[in-house]
Design an enzyme around this catalytic site. Structure first.
Site, PDB file in Angstrom:
ATOM      1  NE  ARG A  58     -18.019  -1.313  -1.549  1.00 23.05           N
ATOM      2  CZ  ARG A  58     -17.004  -0.876  -0.793  1.00 23.05           C
ATOM      3  NH1 ARG A  58     -16.697  -1.496   0.326  1.00 23.05           N
ATOM      4  NH2 ARG A  58     -16.298   0.159  -1.180  1.00 23.05           N
ATOM      5  NE  ARG A  71     -11.839   3.652  -2.434  1.00 23.10           N
ATOM      6  CZ  ARG A  71     -12.881   2.813  -2.402  1.00 23.10           C
ATOM      7  NH1 ARG A  71     -13.724   2.771  -3.411  1.00 23.10           N
ATOM      8  NH2 ARG A  71     -13.063   2.046  -1.357  1.00 23.10           N
ATOM      9  CE  LYS A  75     -10.143  -1.571   4.922  1.00 20.99           C
ATOM     10  NZ  LYS A  75     -10.182  -1.741   3.461  1.00 20.99           N
ATOM     11  NE  ARG A 121     -17.903   3.424  -0.371  1.00 19.75           N
ATOM     12  CZ  ARG A 121     -16.979   2.904   0.441  1.00 19.75           C
ATOM     13  NH1 ARG A 121     -17.327   2.041   1.364  1.00 19.75           N
ATOM     14  NH2 ARG A 121     -15.720   3.255   0.342  1.00 19.75           N
ATOM     15  NE  ARG A 158      -7.796   4.450   3.877  1.00 18.06           N
ATOM     16  CZ  ARG A 158      -8.973   3.855   4.037  1.00 18.06           C
ATOM     17  NH1 ARG A 158      -9.532   3.780   5.207  1.00 18.06           N
ATOM     18  NH2 ARG A 158      -9.575   3.347   2.999  1.00 18.06           N
TER      19      ARG A 158
HETATM   20  P1  AP5 Z   1     -16.030  -4.689   1.953  1.00 16.27           P
HETATM   21  O1  AP5 Z   1     -16.139  -5.503   3.191  1.00 16.27           O
HETATM   22  O2  AP5 Z   1     -17.011  -3.590   1.755  1.00 16.27           O
HETATM   23  O3  AP5 Z   1     -14.512  -4.166   1.775  1.00 16.27           O
HETATM   24  P2  AP5 Z   1     -13.699  -3.071   2.588  1.00 16.27           P
HETATM   25  O4  AP5 Z   1     -12.317  -3.598   2.761  1.00 16.27           O
HETATM   26  O5  AP5 Z   1     -14.434  -2.643   3.823  1.00 16.27           O
HETATM   27  O6  AP5 Z   1     -13.687  -1.935   1.493  1.00 16.27           O
HETATM   28  P3  AP5 Z   1     -13.891  -0.366   1.595  1.00 16.27           P
HETATM   29  O7  AP5 Z   1     -13.966   0.100   0.151  1.00 16.27           O
HETATM   30  O8  AP5 Z   1     -15.061   0.015   2.449  1.00 16.27           O
HETATM   31  O9  AP5 Z   1     -12.595   0.049   2.226  1.00 16.27           O
HETATM   32  P4  AP5 Z   1     -11.872   1.353   2.056  1.00 16.27           P
HETATM   33  O10 AP5 Z   1     -10.786   1.118   3.017  1.00 16.27           O
HETATM   34  O11 AP5 Z   1     -11.429   1.785   0.720  1.00 16.27           O
HETATM   35  O12 AP5 Z   1     -13.022   2.423   2.317  1.00 16.27           O
HETATM   36  P5  AP5 Z   1     -13.352   3.290   3.587  1.00 16.27           P
HETATM   37  O13 AP5 Z   1     -14.814   3.341   3.710  1.00 16.27           O
HETATM   38  O14 AP5 Z   1     -12.526   2.879   4.763  1.00 16.27           O
HETATM   39  O15 AP5 Z   1     -16.093  -5.707   0.701  1.00 16.27           O
HETATM   40  C1  AP5 Z   1     -16.033  -5.209  -0.648  1.00 16.27           C
HETATM   41  C2  AP5 Z   1     -16.939  -6.061  -1.564  1.00 16.27           C
HETATM   42  O16 AP5 Z   1     -16.410  -7.385  -1.628  1.00 16.27           O
HETATM   43  C3  AP5 Z   1     -18.394  -6.204  -1.072  1.00 16.27           C
HETATM   44  O17 AP5 Z   1     -19.238  -6.231  -2.186  1.00 16.27           O
HETATM   45  C4  AP5 Z   1     -18.409  -7.560  -0.342  1.00 16.27           C
HETATM   46  O18 AP5 Z   1     -19.687  -8.153  -0.379  1.00 16.27           O
HETATM   47  C5  AP5 Z   1     -17.372  -8.344  -1.148  1.00 16.27           C
HETATM   48  N1  AP5 Z   1     -16.609  -9.307  -0.342  1.00 16.27           N
HETATM   49  C6  AP5 Z   1     -16.053  -9.106   0.890  1.00 16.27           C
HETATM   50  N2  AP5 Z   1     -15.376 -10.200   1.298  1.00 16.27           N
HETATM   51  C7  AP5 Z   1     -15.492 -11.124   0.297  1.00 16.27           C
HETATM   52  C8  AP5 Z   1     -15.006 -12.474   0.106  1.00 16.27           C
HETATM   53  N3  AP5 Z   1     -14.264 -13.085   1.040  1.00 16.27           N
HETATM   54  N4  AP5 Z   1     -15.315 -13.102  -1.044  1.00 16.27           N
HETATM   55  C9  AP5 Z   1     -16.074 -12.477  -2.010  1.00 16.27           C
HETATM   56  N5  AP5 Z   1     -16.571 -11.206  -1.885  1.00 16.27           N
HETATM   57  C10 AP5 Z   1     -16.257 -10.547  -0.756  1.00 16.27           C
HETATM   58  O19 AP5 Z   1     -12.771   4.727   3.145  1.00 16.27           O
HETATM   59  C11 AP5 Z   1     -13.378   5.498   2.123  1.00 16.27           C
HETATM   60  C12 AP5 Z   1     -12.628   6.810   1.975  1.00 16.27           C
HETATM   61  O20 AP5 Z   1     -12.683   7.549   3.236  1.00 16.27           O
HETATM   62  C13 AP5 Z   1     -11.128   6.686   1.677  1.00 16.27           C
HETATM   63  O21 AP5 Z   1     -10.874   6.526   0.293  1.00 16.27           O
HETATM   64  C14 AP5 Z   1     -10.607   8.018   2.225  1.00 16.27           C
HETATM   65  O22 AP5 Z   1     -10.865   9.072   1.335  1.00 16.27           O
HETATM   66  C15 AP5 Z   1     -11.446   8.230   3.478  1.00 16.27           C
HETATM   67  N6  AP5 Z   1     -10.811   7.665   4.682  1.00 16.27           N
HETATM   68  C16 AP5 Z   1     -11.284   6.634   5.443  1.00 16.27           C
HETATM   69  N7  AP5 Z   1     -10.435   6.363   6.448  1.00 16.27           N
HETATM   70  C17 AP5 Z   1      -9.405   7.231   6.326  1.00 16.27           C
HETATM   71  C18 AP5 Z   1      -8.200   7.425   7.052  1.00 16.27           C
HETATM   72  N8  AP5 Z   1      -7.876   6.653   8.107  1.00 16.27           N
HETATM   73  N9  AP5 Z   1      -7.355   8.407   6.633  1.00 16.27           N
HETATM   74  C19 AP5 Z   1      -7.662   9.184   5.599  1.00 16.27           C
HETATM   75  N10 AP5 Z   1      -8.779   9.054   4.845  1.00 16.27           N
HETATM   76  C20 AP5 Z   1      -9.643   8.079   5.209  1.00 16.27           C
END
Ligand code: AP5
Length: 209
Positions: free
Chosen positions: A122, A164, A13, A153, A88
């Site tokens: 990552r 997660r 994402k 992270r 979410r």
């Molecule tokens: P990346 O693009 O970083 O993936 P992502 O989907 O953004 O993953 P996140 O872990 O950041 O998402 P998340 O939703 O768990 O975390 P968030 O920060 O929102 O890609 C991942 C890896 O794959 C990278 O190494 C990249 O290079 C590689 N990659 C990407 N695309 C690829 C491809 N096509 N081919 C090969 N490799 C690829 O949330 C963190 C925490 O915050 C949550 O756990 C929660 O506690 C809290 N939080 C955030 N939002 C909320 C909410 N709305 N409600 C409640 N709690 C929340």
């Protein structure tokens, strides 16, 4: 255009949001990034959110809904925005419908097995947000954009990743049906290469490649 990116942790994402926002000229609203910034700044919200994030749980709905409502009211969101990581839960989606009109919801779909590999490999830049996978770094430990030392992270550690994923399947995956019933959902195969995934998203949004 007002867009939501759904998808499990590690689906890509954030990676795709950067490219799509640059193409469409809209801001990326990442609730995860906003919360991590609040933790670094040690704000009351950050201090409250840390314990949830550290164990892979969701931060309470009311906290995140208030953050997004305030952010979307800012000037730069008036011509469009991309929500990365929000909503979410069904409660968040229902609240969002009360204060924003959404044009498209893109679900980036990837198997759990691939997600575990992506998250364990990552590395992110704490300075500019650059995101990498160790397999592409050739042993380097610094950001290719700004030169800062990359970090793993805390919530990408194996035991937290499993929590997660469980949280995603229990609380976030129901949003696929929520938006599908409203004819708003487009699904994209996130297991493709980054470029293929980007093109598939542009096509789903009705944008020229
Ligand atoms: P990346 O693009 O970083 O993936 P992502 O989907 O953004 O993953 P996140 O872990 O950041 O998402 P998340 O939703 O768990 O975390 P968030 O920060 O929102 O890609 C991942 C890896 O794959 C990278 O190494 C990249 O290079 C590689 N990659 C990407 N695309 C690829 C491809 N096509 N081919 C090969 N490799 C690829 O949330 C963190 C925490 O915050 C949550 O756990 C929660 O506690 C809290 N939080 C955030 N939002 C909320 C909410 N709305 N409600 C409640 N709690 C929340």
């Amino acid at each position: 255009m007002n867009v939501i990116f759904l998808g499990p942790p590690g689906a890509g994402k954030g990676t795709q949001a950067v490219r799509v926002c640059e193409r469409l000229g809209i801001p990326q609203i990442s609730t995860g990034e906003i919360l991590r910034h609040a933790i670094r700044e040690q704000t009351p919200t950050g201090l409250a959110a840390k314990s949830y994030i550290d164990k892979g749980a969701l931060v309470p709905d009311e906290v995140v809904i208030d953050i997004v409502r305030e952010r979307l009211a800012q000037d730069d969101c008036q011509k469009g925005f991309l929500l990365d990581g929000f909503p979410r839960t069904v409660t968040q989606a229902q609240a969002l419908a009360g204060f924003a009109d959404i044009d498209a919801v893109i679900d980036i779909d990837v198997s759990d097995e691939k997600l575990i590999d992506r998250l364990s490999g990552r590395r992110v830049c704490p300075n500019c947000g650059g995101t990498y996978h160790v397999s592409c770094l050739n042993g380097s430990t610094t950001c290719q954009k700004c030169g800062s030392e990359l970090i793993h992270r805390d919530d990408d550690k194996p035991e937290t990743v499993l929590s997660r994923l469980t949280v995603y399947h229990g609380q976030t995956a129901p949003l696929i049906e929520f938006y599908s019933e409203r004819n708003m959902l487009k699904r994209v195969d996130g297991a493709q290469s980054m470029d293929e995934c980007f093109e598939a998203i542009l096509e789903a949004l009705g944008e020229e490649k």
